[in-house]
Design an enzyme around this catalytic site. Structure first.
Site, PDB file in Angstrom:
ATOM      1  N   ARG A  84       0.835  -0.998  -0.004  1.00 46.83           N
ATOM      2  CA  ARG A  84       0.045  -0.090  -0.101  1.00 46.83           C
ATOM      3  C   ARG A  84       0.683   1.336   0.037  1.00 46.83           C
ATOM      4  O   ARG A  84       0.251   2.401  -0.210  1.00 46.83           O
ATOM      5  CB  ARG A  84      -0.785   0.035   1.299  1.00 46.83           C
ATOM      6  CG  ARG A  84      -1.958  -1.357   1.316  1.00 46.83           C
ATOM      7  CD  ARG A  84      -2.807  -1.378   0.083  1.00 46.83           C
ATOM      8  NE  ARG A  84      -3.726  -2.419   0.368  1.00 46.83           N
ATOM      9  CZ  ARG A  84      -4.269  -2.938  -0.689  1.00 46.83           C
ATOM     10  NH1 ARG A  84      -4.314  -2.731  -1.745  1.00 46.83           N
ATOM     11  NH2 ARG A  84      -5.462  -3.913  -0.411  1.00 46.83           N
ATOM     12  N   HIS A 118      -3.652 -11.211 -13.198  1.00 48.12           N
ATOM     13  CA  HIS A 118      -4.901 -11.341 -12.480  1.00 48.12           C
ATOM     14  C   HIS A 118      -5.925 -11.618 -13.427  1.00 48.12           C
ATOM     15  O   HIS A 118      -6.291 -10.544 -14.201  1.00 48.12           O
ATOM     16  CB  HIS A 118      -5.040  -9.906 -11.740  1.00 48.12           C
ATOM     17  CG  HIS A 118      -6.528  -9.635 -11.180  1.00 48.12           C
ATOM     18  ND1 HIS A 118      -6.582  -9.700  -9.650  1.00 48.12           N
ATOM     19  CD2 HIS A 118      -7.677  -9.715 -11.774  1.00 48.12           C
ATOM     20  CE1 HIS A 118      -7.911  -9.342  -9.685  1.00 48.12           C
ATOM     21  NE2 HIS A 118      -8.753  -9.450 -10.611  1.00 48.12           N
ATOM     22  N   HIS A 128      -3.468 -15.889  -7.986  1.00 49.05           N
ATOM     23  CA  HIS A 128      -4.650 -16.384  -7.410  1.00 49.05           C
ATOM     24  C   HIS A 128      -5.659 -17.212  -8.046  1.00 49.05           C
ATOM     25  O   HIS A 128      -6.690 -16.558  -8.101  1.00 49.05           O
ATOM     26  CB  HIS A 128      -5.031 -15.180  -6.564  1.00 49.05           C
ATOM     27  CG  HIS A 128      -5.302 -14.039  -7.388  1.00 49.05           C
ATOM     28  ND1 HIS A 128      -6.056 -13.873  -8.684  1.00 49.05           N
ATOM     29  CD2 HIS A 128      -4.870 -12.789  -6.796  1.00 49.05           C
ATOM     30  CE1 HIS A 128      -5.936 -12.590  -8.904  1.00 49.05           C
ATOM     31  NE2 HIS A 128      -5.330 -12.002  -8.077  1.00 49.05           N
ATOM     32  N   ASN A 149     -11.356 -10.658  -4.246  1.00 50.46           N
ATOM     33  CA  ASN A 149     -11.408 -10.899  -5.850  1.00 50.46           C
ATOM     34  C   ASN A 149     -10.009 -11.380  -5.986  1.00 50.46           C
ATOM     35  O   ASN A 149      -9.022 -10.960  -5.860  1.00 50.46           O
ATOM     36  CB  ASN A 149     -11.396  -9.393  -6.299  1.00 50.46           C
ATOM     37  CG  ASN A 149     -11.530  -9.622  -7.933  1.00 50.46           C
ATOM     38  OD1 ASN A 149     -11.788 -10.620  -8.480  1.00 50.46           O
ATOM     39  ND2 ASN A 149     -11.615  -8.386  -8.378  1.00 50.46           N
ATOM     40  N   ASP A 197      -1.829 -12.976  -1.467  1.00 52.67           N
ATOM     41  CA  ASP A 197      -2.451 -11.917  -1.912  1.00 52.67           C
ATOM     42  C   ASP A 197      -3.118 -10.822  -0.736  1.00 52.67           C
ATOM     43  O   ASP A 197      -4.237 -10.265  -0.563  1.00 52.67           O
ATOM     44  CB  ASP A 197      -3.751 -12.354  -2.801  1.00 52.67           C
ATOM     45  CG  ASP A 197      -4.398 -11.125  -3.389  1.00 52.67           C
ATOM     46  OD1 ASP A 197      -3.971  -9.880  -3.677  1.00 52.67           O
ATOM     47  OD2 ASP A 197      -5.715 -11.153  -3.949  1.00 52.67           O
ATOM     48  N   HIS A 214      -6.844  -3.371   4.429  1.00 55.69           N
ATOM     49  CA  HIS A 214      -8.057  -2.290   4.484  1.00 55.69           C
ATOM     50  C   HIS A 214      -8.241  -1.798   5.655  1.00 55.69           C
ATOM     51  O   HIS A 214      -7.930  -2.687   6.676  1.00 55.69           O
ATOM     52  CB  HIS A 214      -9.225  -2.588   3.586  1.00 55.69           C
ATOM     53  CG  HIS A 214      -9.042  -2.988   2.312  1.00 55.69           C
ATOM     54  ND1 HIS A 214      -8.604  -2.049   1.139  1.00 55.69           N
ATOM     55  CD2 HIS A 214      -9.057  -4.081   1.665  1.00 55.69           C
ATOM     56  CE1 HIS A 214      -8.558  -2.436   0.012  1.00 55.69           C
ATOM     57  NE2 HIS A 214      -8.845  -3.795   0.244  1.00 55.69           N
ATOM     58  N   PHE A 241     -12.617  -5.117  -1.948  1.00 58.10           N
ATOM     59  CA  PHE A 241     -12.112  -6.422  -2.043  1.00 58.10           C
ATOM     60  C   PHE A 241     -10.768  -6.577  -1.380  1.00 58.10           C
ATOM     61  O   PHE A 241      -9.979  -5.790  -1.470  1.00 58.10           O
ATOM     62  CB  PHE A 241     -11.907  -6.744  -3.382  1.00 58.10           C
ATOM     63  CG  PHE A 241     -13.317  -7.088  -4.263  1.00 58.10           C
ATOM     64  CD1 PHE A 241     -13.926  -8.077  -4.140  1.00 58.10           C
ATOM     65  CD2 PHE A 241     -13.669  -5.805  -5.266  1.00 58.10           C
ATOM     66  CE1 PHE A 241     -15.061  -8.180  -4.865  1.00 58.10           C
ATOM     67  CE2 PHE A 241     -14.881  -6.102  -5.828  1.00 58.10           C
ATOM     68  CZ  PHE A 241     -15.481  -7.221  -5.758  1.00 58.10           C
TER      69      PHE A 241
END
Lengths: 307, 428
Positions: B64, B179, B232, B278, B305, B309, B323
């Site tokens: 992030r 992805h 993923h 996701n 993954d 958040h 997600f």
């Protein structure tokens, strides 16, 4: 005996006995509505707050009248005039309302799961007045009440639900409600508007409108929204009407005393022809009266007991 | 500073052997291994019964930083990695700004050198801003430290652009991490499309949204000769497509995340937004096929993954929540409980998918305990039973659907370049 939960989020987790109790309680409530003086003191001093994140005339008025007939105070919060537009979260809005002393929060919200979020957050009762495509339990309860009143029973009936099942919270609550009460539910609609795995909820998917109508005791017509055509889910309202519109010819496929129902608001001439909507077999207006009675029963059962 | 790790059960994923021996670390490198090692002035770490493995590598995390520091920073994310037993992570480029230029890659490398508890390898964007319109400066980024390229979360929908990007990446000998999601087929969905999404009234993401893209990218990899890594994998169909492609010799590898081999869409019932991820949690059949794919080698890598958040972002209506779930601090427990203890993978297989395999795909000199290798070592207590408690996480993200779950297998110590960075859950 009362309801197990402090909330009514959906019919999925409500038992047949509880549904029976709600319908039994709604019957005397309907008597109150028919009186000249439509007021009993049952919920005096209690407060019902309706929080509507989506426009609705019928459901909101129905809940507010139900509360008023039982002498509860009501406050309505609509999205346009609330702090929702100031970016306050649903959770914070609800906590504020509860802090002001509400006994019941009635929530209408465009997103599935909103009522469950609120029920988890608040200590007071939450009634789901429709959350996205998830559930609209009071609508299904009024449908069940109407059918039981007309037919004297629910078990063994063949119920057809026609139209946009994918986006319909009414369809989902109806499927839970009817099947729990022993009726059989048949679905028909454009293939793009039948959600996958709906059979797991206990309904059967029919290949055509005619197949669903064949011998039906109850026909629930759902509203088809122009928006769905714009999303490319079916070619045109004209074609929808030709393949899935209920008219008097098709109505003959059903049982001779079949009830015609619609949760409203109707697109007359699209999903239902005017002669059927206002015909002998239509109970659409009675559904509205019964909606108030069922909501009175819900308020009474949720907050009337200990008062 | 020398370190002698005594009495552990050493797992060597390269040779596939598991044996009790000691490891001596000197000057940040593996100096040797054997039974009954002694050293006059080494710090001794006595770990009888514990597993000693090469440092774990997580090739799919979101740190992030820059720009989204409320969710996670390189400081907190690498400490979460250390607690999770990871000595190296590859971080995805969907930061603000997007890591689509050498400048951003260099800033991440520098910040990691200053703040990082473990090694950080940035993944660069395939297209500028990950907007899928024009190729980003992959060559410049690679020279600055980018180890792979991906528009993670914002898949390149333009097949022509994806093909050209693969041709270009092949010239750089870089791997493309895809992805796989056809955004049109996903159609703004919130969870797996099936009977559970129908019951909950949540818009579904069909399995085909992933599989169409897996198929496309395999065909493009075959066409261009570019190395392709499928991120993923979440559906049975995707596993079958990768298996079939590998059997034809296509240069494709794949990863699976712990939540995709553990949970199904049933977890979404109740609208817990920590289950919103996701690709979405799929069905029991998909979980079973992913486990088969892990066992037969179709899926090369286990990657988390890790997607932190803030609580404010997640404590909302399901539709409004972002997600992603955190994964660094639960990965070892889930791998041990769900795969090793459950008999899906041998110990050596599981460790290979978290060490040498991702290291090879990214071209990193990691994943081995051979003499002379960097002393990146993870020590795991296989007997520990523990309860997931997000309050204990070093990550800023607490968004996990595993809260309260009892897991077996817990990272005991994490060693990077011979330096102990985590011991018994405490980042040093």
């Amino acid at each position: 005996m009362g309801l197990k939960s402090k909330d009514l989020v959906g019919l999925h987790h409500v038992t047949a006995q509880e549904i029976e109790l709600i319908l039994d309680t709604a019957a005397p409530m309907k008597e109150i509505i028919k009186r000249n003086i439509k007021k009993v003191p049952t919920l005096r001093g209690r407060t019902v707050v309706t929080v509507f994140y989506e426009a609705s005339t019928r459901t909101r008025t129905s809940f507010e009248l139900a509360a008023k007939y039982l002498s509860a105070d009501t406050v309505g919060i609509a999205v346009a005039t609330s702090s929702v537009n100031k970016g306050e979260s649903l959770k914070d809005t609800a906590l504020n309302i509860a802090a002001m002393g509400a006994d019941v929060v009635v929530l209408r919200h465009p997103m599935a799961g909103a009522a469950e979020l609120l029920a988890r957050t608040l200590d007071v009762s939450v009634i789901n007045a429709g959350d996205g495509a998830h559930e609209h339990p009071s609508q299904a309860l009024l449908d069940l009440f109407t059918v039981r009143e007309k037919k004297g029973r629910l078990a063994g009936l063949k119920v057809a639900i026609i139209g946009d099942i994918l986006h319909s919270r009414v369809a989902r609550s109806d499927i839970w409600g009817y099947t729990k009460m022993g009726a059989e539910v048949y679905l028909a609609g454009p293939a793009t508007l039948i959600p996958p795995g709906i059979e797991k909820m206990g309904a059967r998917v029919c290949g055509s409108l005619e197949e669903a109508l064949e011998g039906a005791d109850v026909i629930n017509i759902l509203r088809i929204q122009l928006e769905r055509q714009q999303q490319g889910l079916f070619p045109s309202l004209r074609e929808y009407s030709r393949i899935f519109g209920l008219n008097s010819d098709r109505l003959k496929l059903a049982a001779p005393d079949a009830l015609v129902m619609h949760p409203g608001p109707m697109n007359r001439g699209v999903e239902i022809s005017p002669d059927v909507a206002y015909g002998q077999q239509s109970v659409i207006n009675e559904q509205v009266t019964n909606g108030v009675a069922v909501r009175m029963a819900l308020l009474y059962l949720l907050i009337g007991g200990g008062a | 500073m020398n370190l002698l790790i005594k009495g552990g059960i050493v797992v060597d994923p390269v040779s596939g052997t598991v044996s009790e021996k000691d490891i001596l670390v000197a000057d940040g490198k593996i100096a040797g291994s054997g039974v009954g090692l002694h050293h006059p002035d080494a710090q001794v770490l006595d770990v009888p019964g514990k597993l000693v493995t090469p440092g774990l590598v997580d090739m799919h995390v979101h740190l992030r930083e820059p720009g989204l520091e409320a969710k996670e920073t390189i400081y907190t994310g690498t400490r979460a990695a250390a607690r999770g037993g990871f000595t190296a992570v590859a971080c995805m480029p969907n930061t603000r700004p997007v890591a689509d230029s050498a400048a951003v890659i260099i800033s991440i490398v520098n910040r990691a050198a200053a703040d990082g508890a473990v090694r950080v390898y940035p993944v660069g964007a395939i297209t500028n801003g990950s907007l899928g319109q024009e190729m980003a400066e992959m060559g410049d980024m690679k020279q600055s430290g980018a180890v792979a390229f991906s528009d993670d979360g914002m898949p390149v929908m333009d097949s022509g652009l994806m093909r050209r990007s693969m041709q270009y990446a092949k010239m750089l000998n870089a791997v493309i991490i895809s992805h796989c999601e056809d955004k049109k087929l996903a159609g703004g969905g919130l969870m797996h499309e099936g009977d559970v999404s129908t019951m909950l009234g949540l818009k579904g993401i069909p399995a085909a949204a992933e599989e169409v893209m897996v198929a496309r990218d395999i065909l493009l990899a075959e066409d261009t000769g570019c190395r392709l890594h499928i991120a993923h994998v979440s559906t049975a169909g995707s596993v079958r497509l990768v298996r079939e492609a590998k059997s034809r010799g296509v240069r494709v590898t794949a990863e699976a995340a712990p939540h995709h081999f553990t949970l199904t869409d049933q977890a979404v019932i109740g609208y817990d937004t920590s289950t919103k991820v996701n690709p979405p949690l799929r069905t029991a059949e998909d979980v079973a096929e992913i486990r088969r794919g892990l066992a037969d080698g179709t899926i090369d890598v286990i990657a988390t993954d890790h997607a932190p958040h803030t609580a404010e972002e997640k404590d909302v209506e399901y539709e409004l929540a972002p997600f992603g779930m955190v994964g660094l601090e639960t990965a070892v427990g889930l791998v041990w409980t769900e795969l090793v203890a459950a008999g899906v993978l041998t110990l050596a297989q599981a460790i290979a998918k978290m060490t040498i395999n991702p290291a090879k795909i990214l071209g990193l000199p990691l994943g081995s305990l051979g003499a002379g290798a960097a002393a990146d070592i993870t020590i795991i207590d296989p007997a520990a039973a523990w309860t997931v408690d997000p309050a204990q996480f070093a990550s800023k993200g607490r968004n996990t659907p595993f809260t309260g779950r009892v897991l077996h297998g817990l990272p005991y110590a994490t060693i990077v370049s011979g330096r102990l960075v985590m011991r018994e859950g405490i980042v040093l």
